[in-house]
Design a protein around this motif. Structure first.
Motif, short mmCIF file in Angstrom:
data_model
loop_
_atom_site.label_atom_id
_atom_site.label_comp_id
_atom_site.label_asym_id
_atom_site.label_seq_id
_atom_site.Cartn_x
_atom_site.Cartn_y
_atom_site.Cartn_z
N ARG A 24 40.14 5.15 -42.89
CA ARG A 24 39.16 5.31 -41.82
C ARG A 24 39.49 4.49 -40.60
NH1 ARG A 24 32.99 5.77 -43.21
NH2 ARG A 24 33.05 7.71 -44.41
N PRO A 25 40.47 4.87 -39.90
CA PRO A 25 40.79 4.10 -38.71
C PRO A 25 39.80 4.24 -37.55
CG PRO A 25 42.54 5.60 -39.30
CD PRO A 25 41.40 5.90 -40.18
N ALA A 26 39.75 3.42 -36.79
CA ALA A 26 39.62 3.19 -35.39
C ALA A 26 38.63 3.88 -34.49
CB ALA A 26 40.97 3.41 -34.78
N SER A 27 37.42 3.56 -34.63
CA SER A 27 36.56 3.86 -33.51
C SER A 27 35.41 2.88 -33.58
CB SER A 27 36.05 5.27 -33.56
OG SER A 27 35.07 5.44 -32.56
N ARG A 28 34.82 2.61 -32.48
CA ARG A 28 33.87 1.53 -32.47
C ARG A 28 32.47 1.98 -32.84
NH1 ARG A 28 33.43 -3.25 -28.14
NH2 ARG A 28 33.39 -4.82 -29.74
N ASP A 34 30.41 6.32 -27.82
CA ASP A 34 31.22 5.68 -26.80
C ASP A 34 31.67 6.70 -25.77
OD1 ASP A 34 31.03 3.34 -28.15
OD2 ASP A 34 33.05 3.38 -28.97
N THR A 35 31.68 6.29 -24.53
CA THR A 35 32.24 7.16 -23.51
C THR A 35 33.75 6.97 -23.48
OG1 THR A 35 32.14 5.51 -21.77
CG2 THR A 35 30.16 6.85 -22.10
N PHE A 36 34.42 7.85 -22.76
CA PHE A 36 35.85 7.74 -22.57
C PHE A 36 36.20 6.38 -21.97
CE2 PHE A 36 39.28 8.52 -19.36
CZ PHE A 36 40.33 8.53 -20.25
N GLU A 37 35.47 5.98 -20.95
CA GLU A 37 35.73 4.69 -20.31
C GLU A 37 35.52 3.53 -21.28
OE1 GLU A 37 37.10 4.20 -17.49
OE2 GLU A 37 36.95 6.19 -16.58
N ASP A 38 34.48 3.64 -22.12
CA ASP A 38 34.25 2.60 -23.13
C ASP A 38 35.46 2.47 -24.05
OD1 ASP A 38 31.64 2.14 -22.28
OD2 ASP A 38 30.74 3.49 -23.77
N ASP A 39 35.95 3.62 -24.49
CA ASP A 39 37.08 3.58 -25.43
C ASP A 39 38.34 3.02 -24.78
OD1 ASP A 39 36.02 4.43 -27.90
OD2 ASP A 39 35.97 6.50 -27.20
N LEU A 40 38.58 3.40 -23.53
CA LEU A 40 39.73 2.86 -22.82
C LEU A 40 39.65 1.34 -22.72
CD1 LEU A 40 40.50 4.91 -19.59
CD2 LEU A 40 42.06 4.43 -21.47
N PHE A 97 52.75 -3.82 -15.89
CA PHE A 97 51.48 -3.09 -15.90
C PHE A 97 51.58 -1.84 -16.77
CE2 PHE A 97 53.72 -1.29 -12.17
CZ PHE A 97 53.61 0.07 -12.42
N ILE A 98 50.41 -1.33 -17.14
CA ILE A 98 50.32 -0.05 -17.83
C ILE A 98 49.59 0.92 -16.91
CG2 ILE A 98 49.15 1.17 -19.75
CD1 ILE A 98 49.74 -1.35 -21.47
N ALA A 99 50.10 2.14 -16.81
CA ALA A 99 49.46 3.17 -15.99
C ALA A 99 49.30 4.42 -16.83
CB ALA A 99 50.30 3.46 -14.74
N TYR A 100 48.29 5.19 -16.53
CA TYR A 100 48.03 6.41 -17.31
C TYR A 100 47.40 7.47 -16.42
CZ TYR A 100 43.39 4.30 -17.33
OH TYR A 100 42.20 3.73 -16.92
N ASP A 101 47.77 8.70 -16.69
CA ASP A 101 47.15 9.84 -16.01
C ASP A 101 45.75 9.99 -16.60
OD1 ASP A 101 46.20 12.39 -15.31
OD2 ASP A 101 48.23 13.22 -15.21
N ARG A 102 44.77 9.65 -15.79
CA ARG A 102 43.42 9.53 -16.32
C ARG A 102 42.86 10.86 -16.84
NH1 ARG A 102 38.39 10.18 -15.77
NH2 ARG A 102 36.88 8.55 -16.24
N SER A 103 43.05 11.94 -16.08
CA SER A 103 42.44 13.19 -16.53
C SER A 103 43.17 13.75 -17.75
CB SER A 103 42.38 14.21 -15.39
OG SER A 103 43.66 14.42 -14.87
N TRP A 104 44.47 13.50 -17.83
CA TRP A 104 45.23 13.89 -19.03
C TRP A 104 44.70 13.14 -20.25
CZ3 TRP A 104 48.85 10.45 -21.53
CH2 TRP A 104 49.54 11.04 -22.60
N MET A 105 44.55 11.84 -20.08
CA MET A 105 44.05 11.02 -21.18
C MET A 105 42.65 11.46 -21.59
SD MET A 105 45.30 8.12 -22.67
CE MET A 105 45.55 6.57 -21.86
N ASN A 110 38.85 14.32 -25.15
CA ASN A 110 37.91 15.43 -25.39
C ASN A 110 38.39 16.35 -26.50
OD1 ASN A 110 35.74 15.09 -23.57
ND2 ASN A 110 37.06 15.68 -21.86
N ASP A 111 39.70 16.67 -26.46
CA ASP A 111 40.22 17.65 -27.41
C ASP A 111 40.44 17.08 -28.80
OD1 ASP A 111 40.25 19.32 -25.26
OD2 ASP A 111 42.43 19.31 -24.98
N MET A 112 40.90 15.84 -28.87
CA MET A 112 41.32 15.27 -30.16
C MET A 112 40.39 14.18 -30.65
SD MET A 112 45.36 14.80 -29.73
CE MET A 112 46.44 16.14 -29.35
N GLY A 113 39.54 13.69 -29.77
CA GLY A 113 38.68 12.57 -30.15
C GLY A 113 39.26 11.25 -29.68
N ASP A 114 38.51 10.19 -29.94
CA ASP A 114 38.90 8.89 -29.38
C ASP A 114 40.17 8.32 -30.01
OD1 ASP A 114 37.84 8.21 -31.81
OD2 ASP A 114 36.22 6.97 -31.01
N GLY A 115 40.58 8.88 -31.16
CA GLY A 115 41.82 8.42 -31.78
C GLY A 115 43.01 8.48 -30.84
#
Ligand code: ZN
Length: 215
Positions: A24-28, A34-40, A97-105, A110-115
């Motif tokens: 049972r991994p990983a979600s708070r 949790d929102t997307f921003e919370d998870d990030l 630094f770390i950068a990420y395409d926000r809408s892709w992430m 949305n599609d796979m869940g917070d995992g």
């Protein structure tokens, strides 16, 4: 990352899951609230606190990343003279630094869940750790698989310490995320190689089972 999905790989994932004891991994949030921003934010904060403690135990000092940069499409930061590409997340040693395409992430979330977030972010922090440890690899794929292993080790430590709580279904999310990120072919000499889905899942499971020292 290449998005590849097949039923066969899903079966492999389930088997791997059974063999690595990853129940049972990983979600708070058990309610999944949790929102997307919370998870990030949670993924970043907990991953850095894990590595801070780990470095501390080794008598070293972890250097937090200088920036965590959302971008859109092609508008991301330049790294080593190379422009950012859409649908990606990366660690940049120049600038630390770390950068990420926000809408892709967010679409993965949305599609796979917070995992998805809890695999990708710790993976990128794995590269930040490699940079601090000056870990050298002959092949890119070796660095990528170690980052997957680091991600597994980070997540298992966070679940064990109670910092992360698992939701039913999280196991599938984590493994689906790795499956989706696998290379379509096993081409170790390709400088962009990240490893096949099976190799990535196996590296993640090694870290999950035995912790980051095993990576
Ligand atoms: Zn990577």
């Amino acid at each position: 990352m290449n998005i590849v999905r097949t039923g066969v790989l899903t079966l492999t994932l389930v088997l791997l899951l059974a063999s690595c004891g990853l129940t049972r991994p990983a979600s708070r949030d058990v309610q999944g609230a949790d929102t997307f921003e919370d998870d990030l934010r949670t993924a970043r904060t907990l991953t850095e606190s894990f590595w801070t403690d780990f470095f501390d135990q080794q008598g070293m000092t972890y250097r937090p990343i200088a920036n965590f940069i959302p971008y859109s499409g092609k508008s991301g930061p330049v790294c080593g003279g190379e422009p950012s590409v859409p649908n990606n997340a990366f660690y940049c040693p120049e600038g630390h630094f770390i950068a990420y395409d926000r809408s892709w992430m967010e679409s993965l979330w949305n599609d796979m869940g917070d995992g998805a977030v809890y695999v990708i972010i710790p993976h990128e922090f794995g590269h930040a750790v490699q940079s601090q440890l000056r870990t050298g690899f002959e092949l890119n794929v070796q660095a990528e698989l170690q980052a997957d292993c680091y991600a597994g080790g980070t997540l298992s430590a966070l679940v064990r310490s109670g910092s992360l709580r698992a939701d039913p279904g999280d196991e599938d999310e984590l493994l689906l995320s790795l499956e989706a990120a696998g290379d379509p072919t096993d081409d170790w000499l390709n400088p962009a190689a990240h490893g096949t889905a099976e190799q990535r899942q196996s590296a993640f499971a090694d870290g999950y089972d035995d912790g980051v020292p095993a990576c």
